[in-house]
Design a protein around this motif. Structure first.
Motif, mmCIF file in Angstrom:
data_model
loop_
_atom_site.group_PDB
_atom_site.id
_atom_site.type_symbol
_atom_site.label_atom_id
_atom_site.label_comp_id
_atom_site.label_asym_id
_atom_site.label_seq_id
_atom_site.Cartn_x
_atom_site.Cartn_y
_atom_site.Cartn_z
ATOM 1 N N UNK A 109 5.590 17.288 0.294
ATOM 2 C CA UNK A 109 5.637 17.523 -1.150
ATOM 3 C C UNK A 109 6.687 16.649 -1.829
ATOM 4 N N UNK A 110 7.823 16.471 -1.164
ATOM 5 C CA UNK A 110 8.876 15.612 -1.699
ATOM 6 C C UNK A 110 8.352 14.196 -1.898
ATOM 7 N N UNK A 111 7.703 13.642 -0.872
ATOM 8 C CA UNK A 111 7.206 12.267 -0.985
ATOM 9 C C UNK A 111 6.080 12.154 -2.004
ATOM 10 N N UNK A 112 5.240 13.154 -2.084
ATOM 11 C CA UNK A 112 4.184 13.143 -3.103
ATOM 12 C C UNK A 112 4.811 13.125 -4.502
ATOM 13 N N UNK A 113 5.823 13.960 -4.683
ATOM 14 C CA UNK A 113 6.494 14.033 -5.983
ATOM 15 C C UNK A 113 7.237 12.748 -6.325
ATOM 16 N N UNK A 114 7.734 12.033 -5.324
ATOM 17 C CA UNK A 114 8.521 10.815 -5.548
ATOM 18 C C UNK A 114 7.676 9.542 -5.456
ATOM 19 N N UNK A 115 6.395 9.677 -5.170
ATOM 20 C CA UNK A 115 5.526 8.519 -4.947
ATOM 21 C C UNK A 115 5.553 7.530 -6.114
ATOM 22 N N UNK A 116 5.397 8.016 -7.323
ATOM 23 C CA UNK A 116 5.387 7.129 -8.491
ATOM 24 C C UNK A 116 6.719 6.398 -8.621
ATOM 25 N N UNK A 117 7.795 7.092 -8.333
ATOM 26 C CA UNK A 117 9.133 6.482 -8.398
ATOM 27 C C UNK A 117 9.260 5.354 -7.376
ATOM 28 N N UNK A 159 0.867 -1.171 0.000
ATOM 29 C CA UNK A 159 0.000 0.000 0.000
ATOM 30 C C UNK A 159 0.905 1.223 0.000
ATOM 31 N N UNK A 160 1.075 1.816 -1.159
ATOM 32 C CA UNK A 160 2.041 2.903 -1.307
ATOM 33 C C UNK A 160 1.644 4.131 -0.488
ATOM 34 N N UNK A 161 0.348 4.388 -0.346
ATOM 35 C CA UNK A 161 -0.077 5.541 0.450
ATOM 36 C C UNK A 161 0.273 5.341 1.920
ATOM 37 N N UNK A 162 0.014 4.151 2.420
ATOM 38 C CA UNK A 162 0.367 3.835 3.805
ATOM 39 C C UNK A 162 1.882 3.889 3.997
ATOM 40 N N UNK A 163 2.599 3.399 3.022
ATOM 41 C CA UNK A 163 4.055 3.404 3.087
ATOM 42 C C UNK A 163 4.600 4.837 3.086
ATOM 43 N N UNK A 164 4.031 5.713 2.280
ATOM 44 C CA UNK A 164 4.458 7.113 2.265
ATOM 45 C C UNK A 164 4.202 7.767 3.631
ATOM 46 N N UNK A 165 3.064 7.440 4.244
ATOM 47 C CA UNK A 165 2.754 7.953 5.586
ATOM 48 C C UNK A 165 3.774 7.459 6.597
ATOM 49 N N UNK A 166 4.126 6.178 6.504
ATOM 50 C CA UNK A 166 5.127 5.610 7.417
ATOM 51 C C UNK A 166 6.497 6.261 7.212
ATOM 52 N N UNK A 167 6.851 6.522 5.973
ATOM 53 C CA UNK A 167 8.129 7.167 5.683
ATOM 54 C C UNK A 167 8.149 8.592 6.235
ATOM 55 N N UNK A 168 7.042 9.296 6.093
ATOM 56 C CA UNK A 168 6.948 10.654 6.625
ATOM 57 C C UNK A 168 7.051 10.627 8.154
ATOM 58 N N UNK A 169 6.429 9.636 8.781
ATOM 59 C CA UNK A 169 6.521 9.494 10.237
ATOM 60 C C UNK A 169 7.958 9.219 10.673
ATOM 61 N N UNK A 170 8.673 8.430 9.895
ATOM 62 C CA UNK A 170 10.079 8.148 10.218
ATOM 63 C C UNK A 170 10.912 9.421 10.148
ATOM 64 N N UNK A 171 10.650 10.241 9.154
ATOM 65 C CA UNK A 171 11.358 11.520 9.047
ATOM 66 C C UNK A 171 11.005 12.401 10.242
ATOM 67 N N UNK A 172 9.720 12.469 10.559
ATOM 68 C CA UNK A 172 9.260 13.302 11.672
ATOM 69 C C UNK A 172 9.935 12.895 12.979
ATOM 70 N N UNK A 173 10.009 11.610 13.239
ATOM 71 C CA UNK A 173 10.604 11.158 14.506
ATOM 72 C C UNK A 173 12.093 11.465 14.571
#
Length: 109
Positions: free
Chosen positions: A34-42, A5-19
């Motif tokens: 914005x960075x993760x949104x832009x890189x999501x397809x990649x 689930x790429x959306x869930x994964x992007x959320x988890x990645x953002x949480x890792x950055x936040x922590x």
């Protein structure tokens, strides 16, 4: 084929950055989203290619290293966190991604 689930994964990645950058989160939150949104397809393409076996582990890791460097540069451009903190945050996000893809591969095998 297993999927992630790429959306869930992007959320988890953002949480890792936040922590990792907790004291500076307000300053970099919007840029990192914005960075993760832009890189999501990649990231989705990398995951799909690796899970399907079309991308070797060696090439996958090389591409992830590229993504880490891009993320680090993005964070450093904001000039609110140190290079070491940017590296740590980028590593945390990519580690989350790598573990998710690894888990998906194991379900295929």
């Amino acid at each position: 084929m297993a999927t992630i689930n790429i959306d869930e994964l992007m959320t988890d990645m953002l949480s890792a950055i936040k922590s990792t950058v907790s004291n500076h989160w307000k300053e970099i939150k919007d840029s990192m989203q914005q960075f993760l949104i832009a890189r999501k397809a990649r990231f989705e393409l990398l995951a799909d290619l690796r899970i399907s076996g079309e991308l070797s582990q060696e090439h996958f890791e090389s591409r992830l290293e590229d993504e880490k460097q891009i993320a680090e540069a993005e964070m450093q451009a904001l000039e609110v966190i140190s290079k070491a903190m940017a590296q740590k945050a980028a590593n945390a996000a990519i580690d989350i991604f790598q573990k998710a893809v690894g888990a998906a591969i194991k379900t295929v095998l």
